[in-house]
Design a protein around this motif. Structure first.
Motif, PDB file in Angstrom:
ATOM      1  N   TYR A  79     -39.969 -10.197 -33.408  1.00 46.09           N
ATOM      2  CA  TYR A  79     -40.529 -10.822 -32.213  1.00 46.09           C
ATOM      3  C   TYR A  79     -40.202  -9.976 -30.983  1.00 46.09           C
ATOM      4  CZ  TYR A  79     -40.354 -14.799 -35.401  1.00 46.09           C
ATOM      5  OH  TYR A  79     -40.489 -15.619 -36.487  1.00 46.09           O
ATOM      6  N   LEU A  80     -41.040 -10.099 -29.976  1.00 46.88           N
ATOM      7  CA  LEU A  80     -40.753  -9.494 -28.684  1.00 46.88           C
ATOM      8  C   LEU A  80     -41.030 -10.534 -27.606  1.00 46.88           C
ATOM      9  CD1 LEU A  80     -39.873  -6.824 -27.283  1.00 46.88           C
ATOM     10  CD2 LEU A  80     -42.306  -6.384 -26.872  1.00 46.88           C
ATOM     11  N   GLN A  81     -39.966 -11.048 -27.024  1.00 51.20           N
ATOM     12  CA  GLN A  81     -40.101 -11.978 -25.902  1.00 51.20           C
ATOM     13  C   GLN A  81     -40.165 -11.166 -24.625  1.00 51.20           C
ATOM     14  OE1 GLN A  81     -40.361 -15.435 -25.844  1.00 51.20           O
ATOM     15  NE2 GLN A  81     -40.757 -15.132 -23.651  1.00 51.20           N
ATOM     16  N   MET A  82     -41.249 -11.327 -23.895  1.00 52.61           N
ATOM     17  CA  MET A  82     -41.466 -10.549 -22.680  1.00 52.61           C
ATOM     18  C   MET A  82     -41.496 -11.494 -21.487  1.00 52.61           C
ATOM     19  SD  MET A  82     -44.362  -7.851 -24.028  1.00 52.61           S
ATOM     20  CE  MET A  82     -45.610  -9.120 -24.225  1.00 52.61           C
ATOM     21  N   ASN A  83     -40.539 -11.333 -20.605  1.00 46.82           N
ATOM     22  CA  ASN A  83     -40.447 -12.150 -19.390  1.00 46.82           C
ATOM     23  C   ASN A  83     -40.630 -11.280 -18.149  1.00 46.82           C
ATOM     24  OD1 ASN A  83     -39.793 -14.392 -21.025  1.00 46.82           O
ATOM     25  ND2 ASN A  83     -37.609 -13.931 -20.901  1.00 46.82           N
ATOM     26  N   SER A  84     -40.895 -11.914 -17.046  1.00 53.05           N
ATOM     27  CA  SER A  84     -41.055 -11.213 -15.758  1.00 53.05           C
ATOM     28  C   SER A  84     -42.010 -10.036 -15.899  1.00 53.05           C
ATOM     29  CB  SER A  84     -39.690 -10.718 -15.244  1.00 53.05           C
ATOM     30  OG  SER A  84     -38.782 -11.786 -15.104  1.00 53.05           O
ATOM     31  N   LEU A  85     -43.137 -10.307 -16.503  1.00 48.22           N
ATOM     32  CA  LEU A  85     -44.103  -9.237 -16.785  1.00 48.22           C
ATOM     33  C   LEU A  85     -44.661  -8.648 -15.500  1.00 48.22           C
ATOM     34  CD1 LEU A  85     -45.756 -10.825 -19.892  1.00 48.22           C
ATOM     35  CD2 LEU A  85     -44.832  -8.502 -19.808  1.00 48.22           C
ATOM     36  N   LYS A  86     -44.907  -7.345 -15.559  1.00 48.52           N
ATOM     37  CA  LYS A  86     -45.441  -6.590 -14.429  1.00 48.52           C
ATOM     38  C   LYS A  86     -46.779  -5.959 -14.820  1.00 48.52           C
ATOM     39  CE  LYS A  86     -40.722  -5.199 -13.177  1.00 48.52           C
ATOM     40  NZ  LYS A  86     -39.819  -4.039 -12.937  1.00 48.52           N
ATOM     41  N   PRO A  87     -47.603  -5.648 -13.851  1.00 50.53           N
ATOM     42  CA  PRO A  87     -48.887  -4.988 -14.187  1.00 50.53           C
ATOM     43  C   PRO A  87     -48.696  -3.712 -14.998  1.00 50.53           C
ATOM     44  CG  PRO A  87     -48.945  -5.791 -11.931  1.00 50.53           C
ATOM     45  CD  PRO A  87     -47.540  -6.013 -12.423  1.00 50.53           C
ATOM     46  N   GLU A  88     -47.602  -2.995 -14.757  1.00 53.12           N
ATOM     47  CA  GLU A  88     -47.364  -1.755 -15.500  1.00 53.12           C
ATOM     48  C   GLU A  88     -46.974  -1.988 -16.958  1.00 53.12           C
ATOM     49  OE1 GLU A  88     -46.053  -2.657 -12.526  1.00 53.12           O
ATOM     50  OE2 GLU A  88     -43.954  -1.986 -12.359  1.00 53.12           O
ATOM     51  N   ASP A  89     -46.787  -3.244 -17.352  1.00 56.52           N
ATOM     52  CA  ASP A  89     -46.557  -3.569 -18.763  1.00 56.52           C
ATOM     53  C   ASP A  89     -47.872  -3.676 -19.535  1.00 56.52           C
ATOM     54  OD1 ASP A  89     -43.975  -5.783 -17.644  1.00 56.52           O
ATOM     55  OD2 ASP A  89     -43.699  -3.815 -18.577  1.00 56.52           O
ATOM     56  N   THR A  90     -48.983  -3.601 -18.828  1.00 58.08           N
ATOM     57  CA  THR A  90     -50.284  -3.682 -19.480  1.00 58.08           C
ATOM     58  C   THR A  90     -50.474  -2.530 -20.456  1.00 58.08           C
ATOM     59  OG1 THR A  90     -51.306  -4.837 -17.629  1.00 58.08           O
ATOM     60  CG2 THR A  90     -52.783  -3.618 -19.091  1.00 58.08           C
ATOM     61  N   ALA A  91     -50.769  -2.860 -21.707  1.00 53.50           N
ATOM     62  CA  ALA A  91     -50.909  -1.847 -22.756  1.00 53.50           C
ATOM     63  C   ALA A  91     -51.303  -2.539 -24.054  1.00 53.50           C
ATOM     64  CB  ALA A  91     -49.594  -1.087 -22.961  1.00 53.50           C
ATOM     65  N   VAL A  92     -51.640  -1.728 -25.043  1.00 60.56           N
ATOM     66  CA  VAL A  92     -51.738  -2.229 -26.407  1.00 60.56           C
ATOM     67  C   VAL A  92     -50.352  -2.090 -27.033  1.00 60.56           C
ATOM     68  CG1 VAL A  92     -52.806  -1.962 -28.669  1.00 60.56           C
ATOM     69  CG2 VAL A  92     -54.153  -1.557 -26.592  1.00 60.56           C
ATOM     70  N   TYR A  93     -49.855  -3.163 -27.570  1.00 63.39           N
ATOM     71  CA  TYR A  93     -48.529  -3.196 -28.171  1.00 63.39           C
ATOM     72  C   TYR A  93     -48.658  -3.113 -29.690  1.00 63.39           C
ATOM     73  CZ  TYR A  93     -46.322  -4.205 -23.728  1.00 63.39           C
ATOM     74  OH  TYR A  93     -45.852  -4.123 -22.446  1.00 63.39           O
ATOM     75  N   TYR A  94     -47.896  -2.198 -30.276  1.00 66.67           N
ATOM     76  CA  TYR A  94     -47.941  -1.958 -31.716  1.00 66.67           C
ATOM     77  C   TYR A  94     -46.591  -2.246 -32.353  1.00 66.67           C
ATOM     78  CZ  TYR A  94     -52.173   0.740 -30.696  1.00 66.67           C
ATOM     79  OH  TYR A  94     -53.423   1.127 -30.268  1.00 66.67           O
ATOM     80  N   CYS A  95     -46.635  -2.881 -33.501  1.00 68.14           N
ATOM     81  CA  CYS A  95     -45.446  -3.118 -34.306  1.00 68.14           C
ATOM     82  C   CYS A  95     -45.266  -1.937 -35.263  1.00 68.14           C
ATOM     83  CB  CYS A  95     -45.635  -4.422 -35.083  1.00 68.14           C
ATOM     84  SG  CYS A  95     -44.326  -4.820 -36.234  1.00 68.14           S
ATOM     85  N   ASN A  96     -44.026  -1.582 -35.493  1.00 74.12           N
ATOM     86  CA  ASN A  96     -43.715  -0.470 -36.401  1.00 74.12           C
ATOM     87  C   ASN A  96     -42.572  -0.823 -37.331  1.00 74.12           C
ATOM     88  OD1 ASN A  96     -41.653   2.091 -36.636  1.00 74.12           O
ATOM     89  ND2 ASN A  96     -43.763   2.693 -36.969  1.00 74.12           N
ATOM     90  N   ALA A  97     -42.704  -0.397 -38.584  1.00 79.63           N
ATOM     91  CA  ALA A  97     -41.601  -0.464 -39.549  1.00 79.63           C
ATOM     92  C   ALA A  97     -41.309   0.966 -39.966  1.00 79.63           C
ATOM     93  CB  ALA A  97     -41.989  -1.296 -40.759  1.00 79.63           C
ATOM     94  N   ASP A  98     -40.113   1.443 -39.697  1.00 73.71           N
ATOM     95  CA  ASP A  98     -39.882   2.881 -39.879  1.00 73.71           C
ATOM     96  C   ASP A  98     -39.671   3.267 -41.339  1.00 73.71           C
ATOM     97  OD1 ASP A  98     -36.366   3.608 -39.276  1.00 73.71           O
ATOM     98  OD2 ASP A  98     -37.306   1.922 -40.308  1.00 73.71           O
ATOM     99  N   ARG A  99     -39.066   2.390 -42.132  1.00 78.11           N
ATOM    100  CA  ARG A  99     -38.839   2.705 -43.538  1.00 78.11           C
ATOM    101  C   ARG A  99     -38.836   1.411 -44.347  1.00 78.11           C
ATOM    102  NH1 ARG A  99     -34.159   3.521 -46.950  1.00 78.11           N
ATOM    103  NH2 ARG A  99     -32.806   3.057 -45.180  1.00 78.11           N
ATOM    104  N   ILE A 100     -39.678   1.399 -45.358  1.00 79.07           N
ATOM    105  CA  ILE A 100     -39.771   0.238 -46.236  1.00 79.07           C
ATOM    106  C   ILE A 100     -39.315   0.660 -47.624  1.00 79.07           C
ATOM    107  CG2 ILE A 100     -41.378  -1.340 -47.372  1.00 79.07           C
ATOM    108  CD1 ILE A 100     -42.988  -1.397 -44.789  1.00 79.07           C
ATOM    109  N   GLU A 108     -41.001   4.249 -48.291  1.00 77.71           N
ATOM    110  CA  GLU A 108     -42.270   4.522 -47.633  1.00 77.71           C
ATOM    111  C   GLU A 108     -42.027   4.436 -46.141  1.00 77.71           C
ATOM    112  OE1 GLU A 108     -45.233   2.920 -51.173  1.00 77.71           O
ATOM    113  OE2 GLU A 108     -45.286   1.974 -49.206  1.00 77.71           O
ATOM    114  N   TYR A 109     -42.629   5.354 -45.409  1.00 76.36           N
ATOM    115  CA  TYR A 109     -42.266   5.516 -44.004  1.00 76.36           C
ATOM    116  C   TYR A 109     -43.414   5.215 -43.055  1.00 76.36           C
ATOM    117  CZ  TYR A 109     -38.196   7.898 -45.901  1.00 76.36           C
ATOM    118  OH  TYR A 109     -37.041   8.204 -46.586  1.00 76.36           O
ATOM    119  N   ASP A 110     -43.025   4.706 -41.877  1.00 82.39           N
ATOM    120  CA  ASP A 110     -43.893   4.666 -40.706  1.00 82.39           C
ATOM    121  C   ASP A 110     -45.145   3.809 -40.892  1.00 82.39           C
ATOM    122  OD1 ASP A 110     -45.009   7.198 -38.358  1.00 82.39           O
ATOM    123  OD2 ASP A 110     -43.691   5.472 -38.102  1.00 82.39           O
ATOM    124  N   TYR A 111     -44.927   2.525 -41.053  1.00 80.16           N
ATOM    125  CA  TYR A 111     -46.042   1.588 -41.082  1.00 80.16           C
ATOM    126  C   TYR A 111     -46.311   1.077 -39.666  1.00 80.16           C
ATOM    127  CZ  TYR A 111     -46.521   1.103 -46.134  1.00 80.16           C
ATOM    128  OH  TYR A 111     -46.772   1.337 -47.459  1.00 80.16           O
TER     129      TYR A 111
END
Length: 122
Positions: A79-100, A108-111
């Motif tokens: 999870y990512l709880q984001m508070n006090s958001l600012k306009p500069e936080d605008t983006a596409v947010y991607y989840c990553n798993a570095d090693r499974i 297996e790497y980099d999902y």
């Protein structure tokens, strides 16, 4: 095959909050570190926050004190709880798993997830 599915993005006013979720599905034994990255238009993808399987976390300086990353290892969810958001936080947010670690015991790497749009605007 492992899939990462994000949810929780949207449009929010400056100062508002959003909570992103990312769940891993498929057949695997465990996941090492999971994290959130973001990419704004015309910019490189950057690390926002990471969470190791053992519980340690790290954050980009720009989000420290405002964002909180957490994991539920039993649910293979981060999870990512984001508070006090600012306009500069605008983006596409991607989840990553570095090693499974697979059922067969291989690594297996980099999902990556498909991304979720976060827009901070009045």
């Amino acid at each position: 095959q492992v899939q990462l599915v994000e949810s929780g993005g949207g449009l929010v006013q400056p100062g508002g909050s959003l909570r992103l979720s990312c769940s891993a599905s498929g057949s695997f034994f465990s996941i090492n570190a999971m994290g959130w990255y973001r990419q704004a238009p015309g910019k490189q993808r950057e690390l926002v926050a990471g969470a190791a399987s053992g519980g340690s976390t790290n954050y980009a300086d720009s989000v420290k004190g405002r964002f909180t990353i957490s994991r539920d290892n039993a649910k293979n969810t981060v999870y990512l709880q984001m508070n006090s958001l600012k306009p500069e936080d605008t983006a596409v947010y991607y989840c990553n798993a570095d090693r499974i670690i697979t059922i067969a015991g291989t690594n297996e790497y980099d999902y990556w997830g498909q991304g979720t749009q976060v827009t901070v605007s009045s």
